[in-house]
Design a protein around this motif. Structure first.
Motif, mmCIF file in Angstrom:
data_model
loop_
_atom_site.group_PDB
_atom_site.id
_atom_site.type_symbol
_atom_site.label_atom_id
_atom_site.label_comp_id
_atom_site.label_asym_id
_atom_site.label_seq_id
_atom_site.Cartn_x
_atom_site.Cartn_y
_atom_site.Cartn_z
ATOM 1 N N VAL A 1 12.811 -0.550 1.101
ATOM 2 C CA VAL A 1 12.858 -1.832 0.408
ATOM 3 C C VAL A 1 13.413 -2.871 1.379
ATOM 4 O O VAL A 1 14.442 -2.641 2.012
ATOM 5 C CB VAL A 1 13.743 -1.766 -0.854
ATOM 6 C CG1 VAL A 1 13.900 -3.144 -1.474
ATOM 7 C CG2 VAL A 1 13.165 -0.790 -1.865
ATOM 8 N N PRO B 1 9.530 -7.648 -7.432
ATOM 9 C CA PRO B 1 9.210 -6.888 -6.221
ATOM 10 C C PRO B 1 7.751 -7.080 -5.796
ATOM 11 O O PRO B 1 6.844 -7.123 -6.629
ATOM 12 C CB PRO B 1 9.478 -5.438 -6.632
ATOM 13 C CG PRO B 1 10.423 -5.537 -7.782
ATOM 14 C CD PRO B 1 10.043 -6.791 -8.506
ATOM 15 N N LYS C 1 13.300 4.824 5.295
ATOM 16 C CA LYS C 1 13.227 4.510 3.859
ATOM 17 C C LYS C 1 14.535 3.928 3.321
ATOM 18 O O LYS C 1 14.977 4.263 2.217
ATOM 19 C CB LYS C 1 12.799 5.742 3.063
ATOM 20 C CG LYS C 1 11.416 6.248 3.432
ATOM 21 C CD LYS C 1 10.978 7.405 2.549
ATOM 22 C CE LYS C 1 9.564 7.848 2.922
ATOM 23 N NZ LYS C 1 9.092 8.962 2.065
ATOM 24 N N THR D 1 8.571 -2.234 -0.067
ATOM 25 C CA THR D 1 8.585 -3.213 -1.148
ATOM 26 C C THR D 1 9.475 -4.380 -0.728
ATOM 27 O O THR D 1 10.629 -4.170 -0.334
ATOM 28 C CB THR D 1 9.125 -2.598 -2.448
ATOM 29 O OG1 THR D 1 8.321 -1.472 -2.804
ATOM 30 C CG2 THR D 1 9.120 -3.607 -3.573
ATOM 31 N N PRO E 1 13.731 -1.768 -6.873
ATOM 32 C CA PRO E 1 13.371 -0.339 -6.781
ATOM 33 C C PRO E 1 14.520 0.510 -6.243
ATOM 34 O O PRO E 1 15.269 0.085 -5.358
ATOM 35 C CB PRO E 1 12.190 -0.337 -5.809
ATOM 36 C CG PRO E 1 11.631 -1.713 -5.852
ATOM 37 C CD PRO E 1 12.799 -2.620 -6.105
ATOM 38 N N GLU F 1 4.831 -5.389 -3.681
ATOM 39 C CA GLU F 1 4.391 -4.141 -3.059
ATOM 40 C C GLU F 1 3.492 -4.435 -1.856
ATOM 41 O O GLU F 1 2.564 -5.248 -1.946
ATOM 42 C CB GLU F 1 3.620 -3.290 -4.071
ATOM 43 C CG GLU F 1 4.441 -2.815 -5.261
ATOM 44 C CD GLU F 1 5.349 -1.645 -4.911
ATOM 45 O OE1 GLU F 1 5.200 -1.102 -3.789
ATOM 46 O OE2 GLU F 1 6.193 -1.283 -5.748
ATOM 47 N N THR F 2 3.777 -3.781 -0.744
ATOM 48 C CA THR F 2 2.873 -3.879 0.408
ATOM 49 C C THR F 2 2.101 -2.583 0.612
ATOM 50 O O THR F 2 1.152 -2.553 1.401
ATOM 51 C CB THR F 2 3.658 -4.203 1.699
ATOM 52 O OG1 THR F 2 4.524 -3.102 2.027
ATOM 53 C CG2 THR F 2 4.474 -5.471 1.546
ATOM 54 N N LYS F 3 2.502 -1.526 -0.086
ATOM 55 C CA LYS F 3 1.801 -0.257 0.053
ATOM 56 C C LYS F 3 0.369 -0.413 -0.457
ATOM 57 O O LYS F 3 0.134 -0.910 -1.559
ATOM 58 C CB LYS F 3 2.526 0.829 -0.745
ATOM 59 C CG LYS F 3 2.018 2.231 -0.456
ATOM 60 C CD LYS F 3 2.896 3.264 -1.150
ATOM 61 C CE LYS F 3 2.438 4.674 -0.807
ATOM 62 N NZ LYS F 3 3.294 5.698 -1.464
ATOM 63 N N GLY G 1 4.727 0.317 4.245
ATOM 64 C CA GLY G 1 4.510 0.258 2.809
ATOM 65 C C GLY G 1 5.765 -0.109 2.051
ATOM 66 O O GLY G 1 5.988 0.346 0.918
ATOM 67 N N GLU H 1 8.959 -5.821 -13.383
ATOM 68 C CA GLU H 1 7.560 -5.938 -12.964
ATOM 69 C C GLU H 1 6.752 -6.857 -13.876
ATOM 70 O O GLU H 1 5.774 -7.477 -13.441
ATOM 71 C CB GLU H 1 6.920 -4.551 -12.903
ATOM 72 C CG GLU H 1 7.444 -3.688 -11.764
ATOM 73 C CD GLU H 1 6.702 -2.374 -11.647
ATOM 74 O OE1 GLU H 1 5.734 -2.174 -12.420
ATOM 75 O OE2 GLU H 1 7.074 -1.570 -10.778
ATOM 76 N N ARG I 1 -1.720 -2.326 0.991
ATOM 77 C CA ARG I 1 -2.206 -3.624 1.483
ATOM 78 C C ARG I 1 -2.050 -3.723 2.999
ATOM 79 O O ARG I 1 -2.127 -4.811 3.560
ATOM 80 C CB ARG I 1 -1.414 -4.751 0.816
ATOM 81 C CG ARG I 1 -1.465 -4.758 -0.689
ATOM 82 C CD ARG I 1 -0.546 -5.813 -1.285
ATOM 83 N NE ARG I 1 -0.940 -7.163 -0.892
ATOM 84 C CZ ARG I 1 -0.196 -8.248 -1.158
ATOM 85 N NH1 ARG I 1 0.964 -8.110 -1.791
ATOM 86 N NH2 ARG I 1 -0.597 -9.430 -0.767
#
Length: 700
Positions: free
Chosen positions: A453, A633, A517, A558, A448, A635-637, A556, A436, A639
């Motif tokens: 993902v 990575p 997931k 990644t 992750p 993140e879309t969570k 959400g 990160e 957003r």
């Protein structure tokens, strides 16, 4: 400790053994049959005695309403925790049971008991997955029901397994056996109409499976036919049948020995528990020891198939084949046929093609080096075959996400040691990932562990990067990465991609995978990148519109962009599609094949829509090395609202594309600094110092 539970038809029995078999007996589904408990050590059913002991204070006899399932057992099962899925690299137990165990198991079963045919269930492991279908094993000429013993541990993870036992002295005609099996599947269908019922028919059992399927076309059946004896009238042994009938009793003891070598390959049987990684000399030594231990067991074949039984079984076999062949047109079931190339009893290889043309829905897999007793020989893991052909399902239709079973440790080792072992050795892959804080490290620490993902990258020539990518995730993280593949790969004989979870490249597959997931592998360039033309290596061919960003944001997920470099160090592309089209006959073949192929992205314009499928002409090189870099990575969570906007989604899409191109350039430059890029240098280092995956590389 090995144990067995048996049930069905006129009675139910449970057997458990420790060293030498000792039995625990429960009797159920008696109907009007007589049953009585003699003592704490035995039970009589219709005059047949089975030695055993009480299980605590629980009664041994339940004279209920005739249902197949025991109410107390059902209550216990509902109270137990049930696994929803298997972990990657689970233990399927293959190789822990040998053919000698088959003979040991049949020792008690072949004792005459005067009883009728019955079902038993071997308790080789814990409960199967939630919603598991039932699998009924219909045996060959031996009739013991133990012909599936090498595969019990794996199958019982995902099936309710029951095996048909036909006692040695039983003389039930073929029609009677058909009705017996038929009664069971109708009861099962009535209690679970949405689940398929699997029938694994071995030799004679294959005829029985086909006969039952023909009589029950409305029941959802999946038939797995293992060298079915429907071709017995074309058997090379047919001239010997009259000789066997005329043979004196005192000479019959030699017949089982002869049949054992005709029906199966003793060397294949002796190889079952020998690891493939062993040196040839040690393999030969262990095989010799196994053969020496196995040969004395063959004398028990005279007990399994005594003279009168053999003569009866041969007549039964011919009537079974005639019955099944006359009704092939009525079989509506899904069929998987397994055919041996060295079957010395019947012409199984030719019969497989005949049945494929006669049945409405038949898939065939050939095993060129095996004999008639395929399920007792090395080189066949039945659970793996079912998975590789996408035949496992828990409802009327196969679900590529919920019905997927991850690879076991046996499958992992076999695939990466045997099937792609040479390429794996040549590629010497090295993997980097980005933390990160932007630090690049060796390994997958930057990716992750928790899904969903979405791994997005560049597709190398012929997908050469896939093998090491999937292996590394399984080896380091025990994570199954599921790639979106062209549907043609899943509809053909590309069994390896099916085994390792390839999904059809559709929006629906991506939706279901992210919602569960999963770690999903996506190539926006698809076949256009994997089958690129000369001079196009490491060039991205992506659609103009974002196809995945908003889908990832919806869950959400990644997003992890990645680059892979090394195809030009492994092979040289000498014939692309433009070259192949100019070749007489071959060019026409590929043109026709692409016209008939499943079309993707028909509504898309540009180069990415030009997804011609072909086999490129390549020449191998003295291998260099494969390199992977997984980016930071994304993140879309949180957003989701931002990425619903088309312009914002498109901006992120272009950023991902740009990062992959930069990563490709980075790897191409940095590999020049790798002192072990050359295969010879890596091989020497590996021989002296460390395993393949620990050979050093450049400093990131």
């Amino acid at each position: 400790m090995a144990s067995v539970v048996g049930f069905g038809g006129p009675h139910f029995f449970a057997l458990s053994s420790e060293n030498k078999p000792r039995f625990q007996v429960q009797v159920r589904n008696l109907g009007n049959q007589d049953a009585s408990v003699l003592s704490s050590d035995s039970v009589v059913v219709n005059g047949a005695s089975v030695v055993g002991e009480k299980e605590g204070s629980r009664p041994l006899v339940d004279q209920g309403n005739g249902r197949l399932r025991h109410k107390l057992k059902e209550k216990e099962r509902m109270e137990d925790d049930v696994l929803e899925s298997l972990e990657p690299l689970w233990d399927d137990g293959y190789g822990t049971v040998t053919v000698k165990d088959y003979f040991d198991a049949t020792e008690e079963m072949v004792k005459p008991d005067g009883g009728p045919p019955r079902w038993f269930s071997p308790l080789a492991c814990n409960r199967p997955l939630k919603g598991s279908p039932i699998l009924l094993f219909l045996p060959g000429l031996d009739g013991t029901g133990w012909g599936l013993i090498l595969h019990h541990k794996a199958l019982q993870k995902v099936f309710e397994v029951r095996c048909l036992h036909i006692p040695v002295n039983d003389r039930t005609p073929f029609e009677g056996l058909v009705k017996f099996v038929e009664e069971t599947i109708r009861l099962e269908h009535a209690s679970n109409p949405s689940k398929p019922i699997y029938l694994v028919g071995d030799s004679f059992g294959g005829c029985l499976s086909l006969a039952v399927a023909a009589r029950n076309p409305t029941i959802d059946l999946v038939l797995i036919l293992v060298n079915p004896a429907t071709s017995i009238e074309r058997s090379q042994l047919l001239p010997l049948f009259p000789i066997l009938e005329a043979m004196p009793e005192e000479l019959h003891i030699t017949v089982p020995y002869l049949l054992s070598f005709v029906m199966g390959d003793p060397t294949k049987m002796a190889m079952v528990n020998i690891k493939s990684r062993l040196p040839p000399g040690l393999k030969f030594t262990q095989m010799s020891q196994n053969l020496t231990a196995l040969l004395p067991c063959l004398s028990s074949l005279a007990d399994i198939i005594p003279r009168d039984t053999l003569l009866w079984k041969l007549k039964l076999l011919r009537s079974a084949a005639a019955y099944a062949n006359s009704r092939l047109h009525a079989v509506k079931a899904e069929v998987l046929m397994l055919a041996s190339g060295k079957d010395n009893m019947i012409p199984s290889r030719d019969e497989a093609e005949r049945l494929k043309s006669s049945l409405q829905n038949c898939t065939v897999r050939h095993f060129q080096d095996n004999g008639h007793t395929l399920l007792l020989e090395d080189g066949i893991n039945l659970m793996t075959v079912i998975k590789r052909t996408l035949k496992f399902r828990r409802s009327r239709k196969h679900d590529c996400v919920s019905d997927f079973l991850p690879p076991s440790m046996t499958e992992f080792n076999y695939t990466f040691d045997e099937e792609v072992g040479l390429f794996r050795f040549a590629a010497g892959s090295v993997v980097f990932s980005t933390l990160e804080d932007g630090t690049v490290v060796r390994g997958l620490a930057g990716v992750p562990n928790e899904g969903p993902v979405l791994i997005v990258g560049y597709h190398n020539l012929m997908g050469l990067e896939l093998f090491s990518l999937v292996e590394e995730f399984l080896r380091e993280k025990k994570i199954m990465v599921r790639g979106l593949a062209h549907p043609e790969l899943l509809s053909g004989d590309f069994d390896l991609v099916k085994l390792f979870g390839a999904l059809p490249a559709t929006a629906r597959s991506l939706f279901k995978s992210l919602s569960s997931k999963s770690h999903v592998l996506l190539y926006p360039g698809g076949a256009r990148e994997a089958l690129h033309y000369k001079g196009e290596k490491y060039k991205l061919f992506w659609p103009d519109q974002p196809e995945f960003v908003r889908m990832a944001a919806r869950f959400g997920a990644t997003i992890v962009p990645f680059a892979a470099v090394g195809e030009d160090d492994i092979v040289e592309l000498v014939l692309d599609y433009n070259d192949i089209k100019k070749i007489p006959v071959v060019g026409d073949y590929y043109t026709d094949a692409n016209n008939d192929a499943i079309k993707l992205r028909e509504e898309t314009s540009g180069e990415v829509a030009n997804q011609a499928l072909f086999l490129p002409g390549v020449l191998p090189k003295l291998p260099g090395r494969y390199y992977y870099l997984f980016g930071k990575p994304i993140e879309t969570k949180g957003r989701e609202e931002i990425l619903k906007d088309k312009d914002n989604a498109n901006q992120l899409y272009l950023e991902i594309q740009s990062e992959i191109e930069q990563s490709i350039a980075y790897l191409i430059k940095k590999r020049e600094e790798d002192p072990y890029r050359n295969l010879i240098d890596r091989t020497v280092y590996r021989a002296l110092y460390s395993p393949l995956n620990e050979v050093p590389t450049f400093e990131p």
